[in-house]
Design a protein around this motif. Structure first.
Motif, PDB file in Angstrom:
ATOM      1  N   THR A 119       0.855  -1.192   0.000  1.00  0.00           N
ATOM      2  CA  THR A 119       0.000   0.000   0.000  1.00  0.00           C
ATOM      3  C   THR A 119       0.888   1.237   0.000  1.00  0.00           C
ATOM      4  O   THR A 119       1.800   1.361   0.828  1.00  0.00           O
ATOM      5  N   LEU A 120       0.601   2.166  -0.915  1.00  0.00           N
ATOM      6  CA  LEU A 120       1.333   3.431  -1.015  1.00  0.00           C
ATOM      7  C   LEU A 120       0.372   4.572  -0.707  1.00  0.00           C
ATOM      8  O   LEU A 120      -0.680   4.692  -1.346  1.00  0.00           O
ATOM      9  N   SER A 121       0.703   5.370   0.293  1.00  0.00           N
ATOM     10  CA  SER A 121      -0.140   6.508   0.676  1.00  0.00           C
ATOM     11  C   SER A 121       0.734   7.732   0.899  1.00  0.00           C
ATOM     12  O   SER A 121       1.958   7.634   1.018  1.00  0.00           O
ATOM     13  N   SER A 122       0.080   8.912   0.977  1.00  0.00           N
ATOM     14  CA  SER A 122       0.840  10.146   1.076  1.00  0.00           C
ATOM     15  C   SER A 122       0.063  11.188   1.865  1.00  0.00           C
ATOM     16  O   SER A 122      -1.170  11.169   1.914  1.00  0.00           O
ATOM     17  N   ASN A 123       0.816  12.082   2.507  1.00  0.00           N
ATOM     18  CA  ASN A 123       0.214  13.263   3.137  1.00  0.00           C
ATOM     19  C   ASN A 123       1.095  14.466   2.812  1.00  0.00           C
ATOM     20  O   ASN A 123       2.001  14.378   1.965  1.00  0.00           O
ATOM     21  N   SER A 124       0.839  15.579   3.480  1.00  0.00           N
ATOM     22  CA  SER A 124       1.552  16.809   3.129  1.00  0.00           C
ATOM     23  C   SER A 124       3.029  16.770   3.478  1.00  0.00           C
ATOM     24  O   SER A 124       3.818  17.536   2.921  1.00  0.00           O
ATOM     25  N   SER A 162       4.946  13.520   4.199  1.00  0.00           N
ATOM     26  CA  SER A 162       5.677  12.287   3.954  1.00  0.00           C
ATOM     27  C   SER A 162       4.884  11.355   3.048  1.00  0.00           C
ATOM     28  O   SER A 162       3.693  11.551   2.792  1.00  0.00           O
ATOM     29  N   VAL A 163       5.599  10.311   2.589  1.00  0.00           N
ATOM     30  CA  VAL A 163       5.007   9.233   1.798  1.00  0.00           C
ATOM     31  C   VAL A 163       5.238   7.939   2.561  1.00  0.00           C
ATOM     32  O   VAL A 163       6.342   7.696   3.060  1.00  0.00           O
ATOM     33  N   GLN A 164       4.184   7.109   2.641  1.00  0.00           N
ATOM     34  CA  GLN A 164       4.282   5.858   3.390  1.00  0.00           C
ATOM     35  C   GLN A 164       4.074   4.669   2.468  1.00  0.00           C
ATOM     36  O   GLN A 164       3.193   4.690   1.595  1.00  0.00           O
ATOM     37  N   LEU A 165       4.901   3.647   2.671  1.00  0.00           N
ATOM     38  CA  LEU A 165       4.787   2.384   1.939  1.00  0.00           C
ATOM     39  C   LEU A 165       4.701   1.271   2.972  1.00  0.00           C
ATOM     40  O   LEU A 165       5.580   1.127   3.824  1.00  0.00           O
ATOM     41  N   THR A 223       6.390  -0.918   7.606  1.00  0.00           N
ATOM     42  CA  THR A 223       5.923   0.412   7.219  1.00  0.00           C
ATOM     43  C   THR A 223       7.113   1.333   7.032  1.00  0.00           C
ATOM     44  O   THR A 223       7.895   1.562   7.960  1.00  0.00           O
ATOM     45  N   VAL A 224       7.244   1.868   5.822  1.00  0.00           N
ATOM     46  CA  VAL A 224       8.339   2.774   5.472  1.00  0.00           C
ATOM     47  C   VAL A 224       7.766   4.189   5.350  1.00  0.00           C
ATOM     48  O   VAL A 224       6.767   4.405   4.666  1.00  0.00           O
ATOM     49  N   THR A 225       8.398   5.147   6.033  1.00  0.00           N
ATOM     50  CA  THR A 225       7.995   6.560   5.965  1.00  0.00           C
ATOM     51  C   THR A 225       9.152   7.367   5.413  1.00  0.00           C
ATOM     52  O   THR A 225      10.252   7.359   5.975  1.00  0.00           O
TER      53      THR A 225
END
Length: 453
Positions: free
Chosen positions: A374-379, A381-384, A448-450
């Motif tokens: 799962t790849l997600s993002s916010n203002s 950082s990006v999380q994998l 979880t990678v940030t």
């Protein structure tokens, strides 16, 4: 010259110059004050002479001389001279210390009061107009008492300056030694620290000054060096062991094949086994080289713009080409996000290696070789996140799996050398990011990678 002596000389020079300037200022002010006081007394003597000789109720010159001779306030070598409006000498005390010219008389009539100095003699001239009789009165004397006072003051200030300078040398050297004492302790402790004794630390103290901060920073540097030496020793030890195992197996198989007269089919099977070992050895060497590259200084790693969603699709295609029996589910949240939401600054080949190792690790320990990414993002950082439902990692080994050549107890029977996860963790830290692992029997294992944007 030692730092202690330089500080002592600098401290002494600065304070001595300031003290000398203060003494000079005090001497000038005192001298001016004494001079002004003496001139005021001369002016009072001239006014008194005017009142008594040419005032409303004058006394005779003989009586005035008698009074002037016997009064206690008479000034040393005092002389009184009085001229009338026609510049005619009216009175002179008879000492002939002072010579008055017509120019001086004219000047006094213009300025009313005139002060000047003739060699060591102070002179005051006033324009006296009492009883409608304008006169010019001169009073002069030598300030012997004031001169001695100023001379004694100069001696006292000079002696005081020399004594204080000597005292400052002693005090400066003492306090410089006290100030530099922590540096001496640091130097002694640094001489004791060697490559085989990196556990020693510098004394930090509790003052919180610059020397304490220096010791704290040096101790943190020693901690990093100790960790680096420890990792290096561990790396060399484990790498030697891991490389020796396949090399020993390859050597044994080749020696057996040379000694025995095997059939072609058996020889071919031996060569296939040797080839598998060589391929595994090649993968291990490549992993070691990648790990060494990831351990280099951050400033030497070229950075550029990386599109993470595109990179993740490429990793998925490459992985499924190499491992067609693995099932990889990729989810991007939100799916219709603009491209710039997945951009960050990094090194694309290293990030590709990290993502590949995480997916490979998830599929390896999943019973069905199924991985959810799962790849997600916010203002900020990006999380994998990489999830698998395989065997859980013991809680006491969640941090040990990121140490090179260290594998969890759940890795028994699984291929690998303990390089993939440490390599991925180092790459993430190289990009100022973080990696977290959660493992439980109910929810499986999730990495979880940030990464900062």
């Amino acid at each position: 010259m030692s730092l202690r002596n330089r500080l002592t000389l600098l401290f002494t020079a600065i304070v001595s110059v300031l003290l000398a300037l203060f003494c000079l200022l005090l001497y000038v002010v005192a001298r001016q004050y004494v001079s002004n006081e003496f001139q005021t007394r001369l002016q009072s003597e001239a006014l008194t002479a005017g009142h008594l000789l040419v005032g409303r109720e004058p006394v005779g010159p003989t009586l005035f001389k008698l009074i002037d001779k016997n009064q206690l306030t008479v000034l040393p070598q005092e002389e009184i001279i009085i001229y009338d409006a026609k510049n005619k000498l009216v009175y002179e005390s008879g000492t002939d210390y002072l010579t008055v010219t017509p120019g001086i008389l004219k000047r006094v009539r213009q300025v009313r009061t005139l002060h000047w100095r003739d060699n060591e003699r102070d002179v005051v001239g006033i324009f006296f107009t009492e009883n409608q009789t304008p006169s010019v009165i001169f009073a002069s004397a030598v300030d012997t008492f004031g001169g001695r006072t100023i001379q004694n003051l100069a001696y006292i200030l000079a002696i005081g300056w020399f004594l204080m300078t000597a005292l400052m040398v002693v005090a400066g050297r003492f306090y410089a030694g006290r100030t530099l004492q922590p540096i001496n302790q640091i130097n002694r402790r640094m001489d004791e620290i060697t490559a085989s004794n990196l556990s020693l630390r510098l004394p930090e103290g509790a003052s919180g000054d610059e020397l304490t901060q220096l010791a704290q920073r040096f101790n943190r540097m020693l901690t990093r060096l100790e960790e680096a030496f420890s990792l290096q020793r561990s790396f060399v030890s484990h790498a030697s062991h891991e490389l020796r195992t396949p090399l020993t197996a390859i050597t044994g198989q080749l020696e057996v094949s040379l000694l025995a007269e095997d059939e072609p089919d058996e020889l071919r099977a031996t060569l296939h086994s040797v080839l598998d070992d060589v391929r595994g050895l090649n993968r291990m060497v490549n992993g070691l080289l990648s790990l060494a590259k990831a351990n280099m200084d951050e400033s030497s790693v070229p950075m550029g713009r990386v599109q993470l969603d595109t990179l993740l699709d490429q990793v998925q295609l490459d992985f499924q080409r190499l491992q067609p029996n693995y099932i990889i589910h990729v989810q991007i949240i939100p799916p219709d996000a603009p491209d710039h939401l997945w951009q960050l600054t990094g090194n694309e080949p290293l990030l590709r290696t990290a993502f590949f190792n995480l997916i490979d690790n998830g599929g390896k320990f999943s019973p069905a070789h199924t991985v959810s990414v799962t790849l997600s993002s916010n203002s900020k950082s990006v999380q994998l996140s990489v999830h698998n439902a395989g065997s859980t990692i013991p809680a006491d080994q969640l941090t040990a799996i990121f140490i090179p050549f260290q594998r969890g107890r759940n890795a028994s029977g699984q291929p690998g050398y303990g390089i993939g996860l440490p390599l991925a963790e180092r790459i993430i830290r190289l990009h100022q990011g973080s990696i977290q692992v959660d493992s439980s029997a109910t929810s499986g294992t999730t990495f979880t990678v940030t990464l900062p944007r």
